[in-house]
Design an enzyme around this catalytic site. Structure first.
Site, PDB file in Angstrom:
ATOM      1  N   GLU A  96     -14.537  13.734  -1.400  1.00  0.00           N
ATOM      2  CA  GLU A  96     -13.555  13.095  -2.289  1.00  0.00           C
ATOM      3  C   GLU A  96     -13.655  13.749  -3.664  1.00  0.00           C
ATOM      4  O   GLU A  96     -14.753  14.094  -4.106  1.00  0.00           O
ATOM      5  CB  GLU A  96     -13.835  11.588  -2.378  1.00  0.00           C
ATOM      6  CG  GLU A  96     -12.962  10.810  -3.345  1.00  0.00           C
ATOM      7  CD  GLU A  96     -11.483  10.899  -2.996  1.00  0.00           C
ATOM      8  OE1 GLU A  96     -10.746  11.491  -3.809  1.00  0.00           O
ATOM      9  OE2 GLU A  96     -11.071  10.406  -1.919  1.00  0.00           O
ATOM     10  N   ASP A 123     -13.224  19.879  -3.595  1.00  0.00           N
ATOM     11  CA  ASP A 123     -12.044  20.190  -2.787  1.00  0.00           C
ATOM     12  C   ASP A 123     -12.451  20.392  -1.329  1.00  0.00           C
ATOM     13  O   ASP A 123     -13.309  21.229  -1.016  1.00  0.00           O
ATOM     14  CB  ASP A 123     -11.401  21.451  -3.355  1.00  0.00           C
ATOM     15  CG  ASP A 123     -10.219  21.957  -2.544  1.00  0.00           C
ATOM     16  OD1 ASP A 123      -9.740  21.219  -1.667  1.00  0.00           O
ATOM     17  OD2 ASP A 123      -9.786  23.089  -2.793  1.00  0.00           O
ATOM     18  N   ASP A 146      -2.316  11.637   0.899  1.00  0.00           N
ATOM     19  CA  ASP A 146      -1.100  11.574   0.086  1.00  0.00           C
ATOM     20  C   ASP A 146       0.059  12.189   0.876  1.00  0.00           C
ATOM     21  O   ASP A 146      -0.012  13.354   1.274  1.00  0.00           O
ATOM     22  CB  ASP A 146      -1.317  12.339  -1.218  1.00  0.00           C
ATOM     23  CG  ASP A 146      -0.227  12.057  -2.252  1.00  0.00           C
ATOM     24  OD1 ASP A 146       0.934  11.863  -1.840  1.00  0.00           O
ATOM     25  OD2 ASP A 146      -0.537  12.045  -3.457  1.00  0.00           O
ATOM     26  N   LYS A 150       8.366  13.625  -1.494  1.00  0.00           N
ATOM     27  CA  LYS A 150       9.515  14.435  -1.911  1.00  0.00           C
ATOM     28  C   LYS A 150       9.464  15.804  -1.238  1.00  0.00           C
ATOM     29  O   LYS A 150       8.410  16.431  -1.168  1.00  0.00           O
ATOM     30  CB  LYS A 150       9.523  14.590  -3.428  1.00  0.00           C
ATOM     31  CG  LYS A 150       9.765  13.284  -4.174  1.00  0.00           C
ATOM     32  CD  LYS A 150       9.783  13.497  -5.673  1.00  0.00           C
ATOM     33  CE  LYS A 150      10.034  12.179  -6.394  1.00  0.00           C
ATOM     34  NZ  LYS A 150      10.026  12.350  -7.877  1.00  0.00           N
ATOM     35  N   ASP A 182       0.650   5.716   6.674  1.00  0.00           N
ATOM     36  CA  ASP A 182       1.634   4.635   6.668  1.00  0.00           C
ATOM     37  C   ASP A 182       3.013   5.147   6.262  1.00  0.00           C
ATOM     38  O   ASP A 182       3.897   4.362   5.924  1.00  0.00           O
ATOM     39  CB  ASP A 182       1.188   3.492   5.739  1.00  0.00           C
ATOM     40  CG  ASP A 182       0.939   3.960   4.317  1.00  0.00           C
ATOM     41  OD1 ASP A 182       1.088   5.174   4.054  1.00  0.00           O
ATOM     42  OD2 ASP A 182       0.578   3.122   3.467  1.00  0.00           O
ATOM     43  N   PHE A 219      -4.636  -2.967   1.794  1.00  0.00           N
ATOM     44  CA  PHE A 219      -3.280  -2.443   1.637  1.00  0.00           C
ATOM     45  C   PHE A 219      -2.555  -2.439   2.977  1.00  0.00           C
ATOM     46  O   PHE A 219      -1.381  -2.801   3.069  1.00  0.00           O
ATOM     47  CB  PHE A 219      -3.349  -1.029   1.062  1.00  0.00           C
ATOM     48  CG  PHE A 219      -2.013  -0.357   0.933  1.00  0.00           C
ATOM     49  CD1 PHE A 219      -1.193  -0.615  -0.153  1.00  0.00           C
ATOM     50  CD2 PHE A 219      -1.563   0.531   1.900  1.00  0.00           C
ATOM     51  CE1 PHE A 219       0.047  -0.005  -0.277  1.00  0.00           C
ATOM     52  CE2 PHE A 219      -0.327   1.150   1.789  1.00  0.00           C
ATOM     53  CZ  PHE A 219       0.476   0.877   0.692  1.00  0.00           C
ATOM     54  N   GLU A 220      -3.274  -2.054   4.025  1.00  0.00           N
ATOM     55  CA  GLU A 220      -2.666  -1.988   5.357  1.00  0.00           C
ATOM     56  C   GLU A 220      -2.300  -3.381   5.856  1.00  0.00           C
ATOM     57  O   GLU A 220      -1.218  -3.595   6.414  1.00  0.00           O
ATOM     58  CB  GLU A 220      -3.645  -1.314   6.314  1.00  0.00           C
ATOM     59  CG  GLU A 220      -3.085  -1.003   7.676  1.00  0.00           C
ATOM     60  CD  GLU A 220      -4.080  -0.249   8.547  1.00  0.00           C
ATOM     61  OE1 GLU A 220      -3.755  -0.028   9.724  1.00  0.00           O
ATOM     62  OE2 GLU A 220      -5.164   0.113   8.050  1.00  0.00           O
TER      63      GLU A 220
END
Length: 238
Positions: A96, A123, A146, A150, A182, A219-220
């Site tokens: 992370e 990374d 992520d 877009k 998700d 969140f899920e």
């Protein structure tokens, strides 16, 4: 614990070695006092500094032959800690870049007294290229990366053909790759890319049922109540 670089570090070299595009953006997150204390006290114990040398994972965890699972982008680490706690027979390496998430997971490591979890704050592509030996991983977790929804940002998505080839080079035959998202369009993107990799085979007809080992996040759970979907994609290395 480490040895000089060997093996297939040059997978996807044209696309990865000169990669100006990253799948993450570093944000200046605010640390809680507890996270800062965990970083100060536990990072020297459970953290692995980035260095371009191949890790000896058995030495890193102090035991031989245990399954080794890499998690890429563990966020705040809640699921990571729960999985490590529920599978003490496995060893987990969490990667992370965001400091608050690293501090949060370190705090949970201390609270739960987890000895089967190590953290690399760097990374993930460079960690894979320079620190993970070929054919050394029994599993890879990539939960809720992520989606860069877009279209002009799709090039930033972590799951790309060259990255998948790099992952495959680090996975043992029979190892699994588990991606959860998700975002439906990203799920379709991931499924398409993984299906095109000849070294991988799908464990399901398309999307897989959620395995018991992956906890439901807050969140899920909230999304499920609102009718939102989550897609688990699990492939196995041939």
């Amino acid at each position: 614990m480490a040895q000089e670089m060997t093996g297939n570090e040059n997978i996807g070299k044209e696309e990865l070695a000169r990669r100006p595009i990253r799948s993450f953006v570093l944000r200046q997150g605010r640390l809680t006092h507890a996270q800062q204390r965990a970083l100060d006290e536990l990072m020297p114990v459970f953290g692995v500094p980035y260095a371009p040398v191949i890790l000896d994972l058995d030495s890193l965890f102090g035991r031989e032959g245990s399954p080794k699972v890499l998690e890429i982008g563990f966020g705040m680490g809640d699921s990571t800690a729960k999985i490590a706690q529920s599978q003490p027979e496995c060893d987990f390496i969490g990667v992370e870049v965001h400091t608050p998430g690293v501090g949060s997971l370190l705090k949970q490591i201390g609270e739960l007294q987890l000895n089967n979890l190590r953290i690399i704050q760097h990374d993930a592509v460079e960690v894979l290229q320079h620190m993970i030996a070929d054919a050394s991983l029994d599993g890879v977790h990539i939960f809720f990366p992520d989606p860069w929804h877009k279209k002009r940002h799709h090039k930033r998505r972590l799951i790309q053909a060259a990255f998948v080839k790099l992952l495959c080079s680090k996975m043992k035959a029979g190892a699994y790759l588990h991606v959860a998202t998700d975002w439906q369009e990203y799920a379709e993107w991931v499924l398409d890319i993984l299906q095109q990799e000849p070294l991988l085979e799908n464990t399901a007809q398309s999307y897989a049922p959620k395995p018991d080992y992956r906890p439901l996040t807050k969140f899920e759970n909230r999304g499920i109540k609102l009718g939102h979907g989550v897609w688990d994609i699990i492939f196995r290395r041939k």
